[in-house]
Scaffold this motif. Structure first.
Motif, PDB file in Angstrom:
ATOM      1  N   ILE A 178       0.834  -1.199   0.000  1.00  0.00           N
ATOM      2  CA  ILE A 178       0.000   0.000   0.000  1.00  0.00           C
ATOM      3  C   ILE A 178       0.871   1.253   0.000  1.00  0.00           C
ATOM      4  N   GLN A 179       1.952   1.225   0.796  1.00  0.00           N
ATOM      5  CA  GLN A 179       2.854   2.381   0.849  1.00  0.00           C
ATOM      6  C   GLN A 179       3.482   2.639  -0.523  1.00  0.00           C
ATOM      7  N   VAL A 180       3.918   1.570  -1.199  1.00  0.00           N
ATOM      8  CA  VAL A 180       4.541   1.725  -2.521  1.00  0.00           C
ATOM      9  C   VAL A 180       3.538   2.314  -3.510  1.00  0.00           C
ATOM     10  N   ILE A 181       2.291   1.842  -3.466  1.00  0.00           N
ATOM     11  CA  ILE A 181       1.264   2.349  -4.383  1.00  0.00           C
ATOM     12  C   ILE A 181       1.004   3.830  -4.134  1.00  0.00           C
ATOM     13  N   ILE A 182       0.907   4.211  -2.854  1.00  0.00           N
ATOM     14  CA  ILE A 182       0.643   5.619  -2.532  1.00  0.00           C
ATOM     15  C   ILE A 182       1.814   6.499  -2.948  1.00  0.00           C
ATOM     16  N   ILE A 183       3.049   6.031  -2.707  1.00  0.00           N
ATOM     17  CA  ILE A 183       4.221   6.821  -3.109  1.00  0.00           C
ATOM     18  C   ILE A 183       4.253   6.981  -4.631  1.00  0.00           C
ATOM     19  N   ALA A 184       3.946   5.884  -5.363  1.00  0.00           N
ATOM     20  CA  ALA A 184       3.927   5.969  -6.831  1.00  0.00           C
ATOM     21  C   ALA A 184       2.869   6.963  -7.298  1.00  0.00           C
ATOM     22  N   PHE A 185       1.725   6.957  -6.621  1.00  0.00           N
ATOM     23  CA  PHE A 185       0.665   7.913  -6.986  1.00  0.00           C
ATOM     24  C   PHE A 185       1.114   9.347  -6.719  1.00  0.00           C
ATOM     25  N   LEU A 186       1.771   9.570  -5.558  1.00  0.00           N
ATOM     26  CA  LEU A 186       2.243  10.928  -5.238  1.00  0.00           C
ATOM     27  C   LEU A 186       3.304  11.399  -6.235  1.00  0.00           C
ATOM     28  N   VAL A 187       4.200  10.483  -6.634  1.00  0.00           N
ATOM     29  CA  VAL A 187       5.222  10.841  -7.628  1.00  0.00           C
ATOM     30  C   VAL A 187       4.554  11.213  -8.950  1.00  0.00           C
ATOM     31  N   PHE A 188       3.571  10.394  -9.355  1.00  0.00           N
ATOM     32  CA  PHE A 188       2.849  10.682 -10.597  1.00  0.00           C
ATOM     33  C   PHE A 188       2.146  12.039 -10.509  1.00  0.00           C
ATOM     34  N   LEU A 189       1.512  12.306  -9.364  1.00  0.00           N
ATOM     35  CA  LEU A 189       0.802  13.565  -9.169  1.00  0.00           C
ATOM     36  C   LEU A 189       1.763  14.752  -9.234  1.00  0.00           C
ATOM     37  N   CYS A 190       2.931  14.613  -8.588  1.00  0.00           N
ATOM     38  CA  CYS A 190       3.925  15.700  -8.606  1.00  0.00           C
ATOM     39  C   CYS A 190       4.438  15.949 -10.018  1.00  0.00           C
ATOM     40  N   GLN A 191       4.693  14.859 -10.788  1.00  0.00           N
ATOM     41  CA  GLN A 191       5.156  15.013 -12.165  1.00  0.00           C
ATOM     42  C   GLN A 191       4.086  15.669 -13.032  1.00  0.00           C
ATOM     43  N   PHE A 192       2.843  15.275 -12.812  1.00  0.00           N
ATOM     44  CA  PHE A 192       1.742  15.847 -13.578  1.00  0.00           C
ATOM     45  C   PHE A 192       1.639  17.351 -13.325  1.00  0.00           C
ATOM     46  N   ARG A 193       1.744  17.751 -12.035  1.00  0.00           N
ATOM     47  CA  ARG A 193       1.668  19.176 -11.693  1.00  0.00           C
ATOM     48  C   ARG A 193       2.876  19.928 -12.253  1.00  0.00           C
ATOM     49  N   TRP A 194       4.057  19.285 -12.207  1.00  0.00           N
ATOM     50  CA  TRP A 194       5.258  19.948 -12.743  1.00  0.00           C
ATOM     51  C   TRP A 194       5.120  20.172 -14.245  1.00  0.00           C
ATOM     52  N   ARG A 195       4.585  19.159 -14.970  1.00  0.00           N
ATOM     53  CA  ARG A 195       4.392  19.312 -16.421  1.00  0.00           C
ATOM     54  C   ARG A 195       3.350  20.376 -16.731  1.00  0.00           C
ATOM     55  N   ALA A 196       2.283  20.396 -15.918  1.00  0.00           N
ATOM     56  CA  ALA A 196       1.238  21.402 -16.136  1.00  0.00           C
ATOM     57  C   ALA A 196       1.809  22.806 -15.933  1.00  0.00           C
ATOM     58  N   ASN A 197       2.622  22.981 -14.888  1.00  0.00           N
ATOM     59  CA  ASN A 197       3.246  24.290 -14.644  1.00  0.00           C
ATOM     60  C   ASN A 197       4.214  24.659 -15.765  1.00  0.00           C
ATOM     61  N   SER A 198       4.953  23.678 -16.304  1.00  0.00           N
ATOM     62  CA  SER A 198       5.897  23.935 -17.414  1.00  0.00           C
ATOM     63  C   SER A 198       5.138  24.391 -18.652  1.00  0.00           C
ATOM     64  N   ARG A 199       4.006  23.734 -18.925  1.00  0.00           N
ATOM     65  CA  ARG A 199       3.217  24.129 -20.096  1.00  0.00           C
ATOM     66  C   ARG A 199       2.689  25.545 -19.960  1.00  0.00           C
ATOM     67  N   ARG A 200       2.265  25.869 -18.736  1.00  0.00           N
ATOM     68  CA  ARG A 200       1.762  27.228 -18.525  1.00  0.00           C
ATOM     69  C   ARG A 200       2.862  28.262 -18.759  1.00  0.00           C
ATOM     70  N   ARG A 201       4.070  27.957 -18.252  1.00  0.00           N
ATOM     71  CA  ARG A 201       5.180  28.899 -18.421  1.00  0.00           C
ATOM     72  C   ARG A 201       5.545  29.022 -19.913  1.00  0.00           C
ATOM     73  N   ASN A 202       5.525  27.897 -20.617  1.00  0.00           N
ATOM     74  CA  ASN A 202       5.903  27.913 -22.040  1.00  0.00           C
ATOM     75  C   ASN A 202       4.853  28.627 -22.899  1.00  0.00           C
ATOM     76  N   SER A 203       3.610  28.585 -22.455  1.00  0.00           N
ATOM     77  CA  SER A 203       2.547  29.207 -23.240  1.00  0.00           C
ATOM     78  C   SER A 203       2.488  30.717 -23.068  1.00  0.00           C
ATOM     79  N   ARG A 204       3.210  31.242 -22.076  1.00  0.00           N
ATOM     80  CA  ARG A 204       3.202  32.691 -21.857  1.00  0.00           C
ATOM     81  C   ARG A 204       4.115  33.412 -22.831  1.00  0.00           C
TER      82      ARG A 204
END
Length: 204
Positions: A178-204
């Motif tokens: 369960i811990q491994v699954i939650i950590i993998a989900f948090l890593v995925f979530l952090c990467q998703f937010r980082w990519r979303a922020n990068s796209r926003r910066r690039n679109s400006r």
């Protein structure tokens, strides 16, 4: 709080949870008297224990000492001293069951895990994972029951319950997964937010 700190906090929480909840149960499993139902472990943890029928009380060191302190046999689940006591077979891998304590150490394997024959007089194979079938022979229980109130020699107690520890280790494996699954989900979530922020910066 950035993703690295979030992961550190989460891992610290999981480690704290494991230390507080699982380690005591693993280390104290040897202190649980034999023949006790898991739900009764806390009941038998105090120094002075009341008989379940209210007839008496006894100290913890008198559990399974082959002397009936309680009319209902509360204090003797793991010996054949009390005719009304019940022994709990954990039977990990099969169905748990109760049997009369008069069948404990009677040279017949009644529990499929063999826990009822712990004095070494007979070697009971663990047949729980094979369906839990054991050969039960007829026994004259009347000749085996000790007279109520007669003190005998203390039987050897089993300090280590392998099946119980195995169960707890299985629970630990589930927690780690369960811990491994939650950590993998948090890593995925952090990467998703980082990519979303990068796209926003690039679109400006």
């Amino acid at each position: 709080m950035d993703s690295t700190n979030l992961l550190l906090v989460f891992n610290g929480f999981i480690f704290f949870f494991f230390t507080i909840n699982l380690l005591p149960s693993l280390t104290n499993s040897s202190n649980v008297p034999i023949g006790i139902h898991p739900l009764d472990e806390k009941y038998f943890a105090s120094e002075v224990i009341n008989c379940k029928d209210g007839s008496n009380s006894f100290t913890r060191d008198r559990v399974n000492d082959e002397f009936c302190d309680c009319v209902d046999g509360t204090d003797e689940p793991g010996t054949n001293a009390c005719p009304t006591a019940k022994f709990y077979c954990r039977n990990v891998g099969s169905s748990p069951r109760f049997l009369f304590s008069s069948r404990v150490n009677d040279q017949i394997c009644d529990c499929c895990d063999g826990s009822d024959e712990y004095d070494g007089g007979i070697n009971c194979p663990n047949t729980c994972i094979m369906g839990g079938h054991t050969e039960i022979k007829p026994v004259n229980y009347g000749s085996r029951v000790n007279k109520f109130g007669s003190r005998g020699t203390k039987q050897k107690r089993v300090g280590f319950n392998g099946d119980d520890t195995f169960q707890k280790l299985q629970g630990l494996k589930v927690l780690i997964v369960i811990q491994v699954i939650i950590i993998a989900f948090l890593v995925f979530l952090c990467q998703f937010r980082w990519r979303a922020n990068s796209r926003r910066r690039n679109s400006r």
